[in-house]
Design a protein around this motif. Structure first.
Motif, PDB file in Angstrom:
ATOM      1  N   GLU A  40      -4.608  -6.525   9.351  1.00  0.00           N
ATOM      2  CA  GLU A  40      -5.532  -6.131   8.285  1.00  0.00           C
ATOM      3  C   GLU A  40      -5.342  -4.651   7.973  1.00  0.00           C
ATOM      4  O   GLU A  40      -5.496  -3.789   8.850  1.00  0.00           O
ATOM      5  CB  GLU A  40      -6.975  -6.382   8.723  1.00  0.00           C
ATOM      6  CG  GLU A  40      -8.017  -6.122   7.659  1.00  0.00           C
ATOM      7  CD  GLU A  40      -8.074  -7.207   6.592  1.00  0.00           C
ATOM      8  OE1 GLU A  40      -8.584  -6.919   5.492  1.00  0.00           O
ATOM      9  OE2 GLU A  40      -7.615  -8.329   6.860  1.00  0.00           O
ATOM     10  N   VAL A  41      -5.008  -4.347   6.736  1.00  0.00           N
ATOM     11  CA  VAL A  41      -4.815  -2.954   6.311  1.00  0.00           C
ATOM     12  C   VAL A  41      -5.536  -2.738   4.993  1.00  0.00           C
ATOM     13  O   VAL A  41      -5.874  -3.707   4.294  1.00  0.00           O
ATOM     14  CB  VAL A  41      -3.310  -2.612   6.147  1.00  0.00           C
ATOM     15  CG1 VAL A  41      -2.560  -2.755   7.465  1.00  0.00           C
ATOM     16  CG2 VAL A  41      -2.675  -3.465   5.054  1.00  0.00           C
ATOM     17  N   PRO A  42      -5.780  -1.489   4.605  1.00  0.00           N
ATOM     18  CA  PRO A  42      -6.391  -1.233   3.297  1.00  0.00           C
ATOM     19  C   PRO A  42      -5.522  -1.785   2.170  1.00  0.00           C
ATOM     20  O   PRO A  42      -4.292  -1.716   2.228  1.00  0.00           O
ATOM     21  CB  PRO A  42      -6.469   0.298   3.232  1.00  0.00           C
ATOM     22  CG  PRO A  42      -6.484   0.737   4.665  1.00  0.00           C
ATOM     23  CD  PRO A  42      -5.614  -0.244   5.380  1.00  0.00           C
ATOM     24  N   LEU A  43      -6.181  -2.317   1.140  1.00  0.00           N
ATOM     25  CA  LEU A  43      -5.483  -2.874  -0.021  1.00  0.00           C
ATOM     26  C   LEU A  43      -5.884  -2.058  -1.253  1.00  0.00           C
ATOM     27  O   LEU A  43      -7.038  -2.051  -1.644  1.00  0.00           O
ATOM     28  CB  LEU A  43      -5.854  -4.345  -0.204  1.00  0.00           C
ATOM     29  CG  LEU A  43      -5.216  -5.084  -1.383  1.00  0.00           C
ATOM     30  CD1 LEU A  43      -3.700  -5.013  -1.323  1.00  0.00           C
ATOM     31  CD2 LEU A  43      -5.683  -6.541  -1.409  1.00  0.00           C
ATOM     32  N   LEU A  44      -4.905  -1.370  -1.828  1.00  0.00           N
ATOM     33  CA  LEU A  44      -5.145  -0.489  -2.965  1.00  0.00           C
ATOM     34  C   LEU A  44      -4.582  -1.110  -4.240  1.00  0.00           C
ATOM     35  O   LEU A  44      -3.603  -1.847  -4.191  1.00  0.00           O
ATOM     36  CB  LEU A  44      -4.494   0.876  -2.739  1.00  0.00           C
ATOM     37  CG  LEU A  44      -4.554   1.476  -1.323  1.00  0.00           C
ATOM     38  CD1 LEU A  44      -3.881   2.834  -1.297  1.00  0.00           C
ATOM     39  CD2 LEU A  44      -5.986   1.562  -0.834  1.00  0.00           C
ATOM     40  N   CYS A  45      -5.193  -0.786  -5.359  1.00  0.00           N
ATOM     41  CA  CYS A  45      -4.730  -1.317  -6.647  1.00  0.00           C
ATOM     42  C   CYS A  45      -4.647  -0.181  -7.656  1.00  0.00           C
ATOM     43  O   CYS A  45      -5.623   0.545  -7.873  1.00  0.00           O
ATOM     44  CB  CYS A  45      -5.680  -2.401  -7.150  1.00  0.00           C
ATOM     45  SG  CYS A  45      -5.168  -3.121  -8.737  1.00  0.00           S
ATOM     46  N   SER A  46      -3.486  -0.043  -8.281  1.00  0.00           N
ATOM     47  CA  SER A  46      -3.272   1.029  -9.248  1.00  0.00           C
ATOM     48  C   SER A  46      -2.721   0.443 -10.544  1.00  0.00           C
ATOM     49  O   SER A  46      -1.676  -0.208 -10.548  1.00  0.00           O
ATOM     50  CB  SER A  46      -2.302   2.066  -8.670  1.00  0.00           C
ATOM     51  OG  SER A  46      -2.182   3.169  -9.526  1.00  0.00           O
TER      52      SER A  46
END
Length: 356
Positions: free
Chosen positions: A202-208
């Motif tokens: 589980e890791v951070p999920l970023l959206c750009s």
């Protein structure tokens, strides 16, 4: 006889969790700085057609054939003080790799790209003790599912393979970037979530997202529609990158800072490209990018900043110097519940009306 646990595997998992926790804390307490352009840095080293295995322009192949070139780019950015680098995996997805007829190598190329970045990051940590992180880059691909270019499940599964490779290679977070089509964006985000479930990491999920000079995404989606559609998918951060320079991003960031419940990021190009006889030229210099990012942090409360096309290690060196010590400005967003089409968001508001 039951097999004994592998100490090295257990240690690696512990280190990964520790890095992830440190990244989440950093994003919550200070401004984290990512790197800048990758493709132009690779091309500047004149890789040969053999380096590309005959697949000219497929930068991800260099993760296998010329890891030294890829490593040098990461080293150049870490050397100027950035906190994290993105992997050389922007095109390591089904749509882009299928054009080179190597769609079956998505996981391999993704894992190799993440492993190179991981090794460089760990070497810098060992040298001075300051934590560095690896952002696993998940680019948009070359097909738009909304327009019927490719099936949704096909690209979702391709993005999952991309994400699984990045996690296997040691990425500390996944960034779905330069998104142009909301259906493609959903496919990438859900593919990344499926990858985390499959690997147990589980890791951070970023959206750009990428917004054009028209003020919308490529298919006409407004910023409100994008936020309404994507925020409920459990992403940890949302923001903008590519397509334009910082000047064209201000209004979108203003909307996000007013309405987004989650932290914000911004990685602009070095201005709008100017076509010359020698190709595209990006006019915004290092000082201009640093000015813009400092203002964005102060005005909109950004937690993660960096650069995209046309930005160099010198651009990022000045950004690092300018935002070092700044903490994200506290935002007081006022979320606006609503429903979104592909194009716009409609708030859930009922006006008092006269009834006869």
């Amino acid at each position: 006889m039951a097999s004994l646990p592998n100490p090295s595997v257990s240690s690696a998992a512990t280190d990964s969790r520790t890095r992830t926790e440190a990244l989440r804390e950093a994003l919550a307490t200070r401004v984290v700085v990512a790197d800048g352009a990758m493709g132009t840095m690779l091309q500047a080293q004149d890789p040969t057609l053999d380096d590309f295995e005959g697949l000219e322009g497929c930068n991800e192949i260099l993760n296998i054939t010329r890891p030294d070139i890829v490593r040098s780019v990461h080293e150049a950015y870490f050397s100027v003080g950035v906190d994290c680098v993105e992997t050389n995996t922007f095109g390591a997805n089904h749509a882009a790799m299928a054009e080179y007829e190597i769609a079956d190598r998505v996981h391999e190329l993704s894992e190799a790209g993440a492993r190179i970045a991981r090794e460089v990051a760990d070497a810098f940590v060992a040298d001075d003790g300051r934590q560095r992180w690896v952002l696993g880059s998940i680019g948009p691909g070359t097909k738009l599912p909304t327009l019927g270019h490719v099936g949704y499940t096909t690209i979702r599964d391709g993005f999952q393979a991309n994400a699984e490779g990045l996690l296997a290679g040691g990425a500390d977070a996944l960034i779905v970037e330069t998104t142009q089509d909301l259906l493609q964006t959903k496919a990438a985000l859900l593919g990344a979530r499926r990858a985390m479930e499959a690997t147990g990491i589980e890791v951070p999920l970023l959206c750009s997202m990428a917004f054009e000079t028209t003020g919308t995404m490529l298919l006409g989606s407004e910023i409100g529609a994008a936020l309404t559609a994507l925020e409920p998918l459990g992403i940890d951060m949302i923001g903008l990158n590519c397509s334009t320079g910082p000047a064209e991003m201000s209004e979108h960031l203003r909307y996000l800072t007013r309405h987004s419940r989650i932290p914000l990021l911004c990685m602009p190009n070095a201005g709008l490209p100017v076509l010359t006889k020698d190709g595209a030229h990006f006019p915004l210099g290092p000082e201009g990018l640093a000015d813009a990012q400092e203002n964005f942090v102060r005005d909109y409360g950004l937690s993660l900043v960096g650069g995209c096309c046309g930005t160099t290690p010198e651009h990022l060196r000045q950004v690092v110097e300018r935002v070092r010590g700044l903490a994200p400005v506290e935002r007081r967003p006022q979320p606006e519940p609503g429903a979104a089409s592909l194009y716009q968001s409609v708030p859930f508001r009922q006006d008092t009306s006269y009834l006869a």
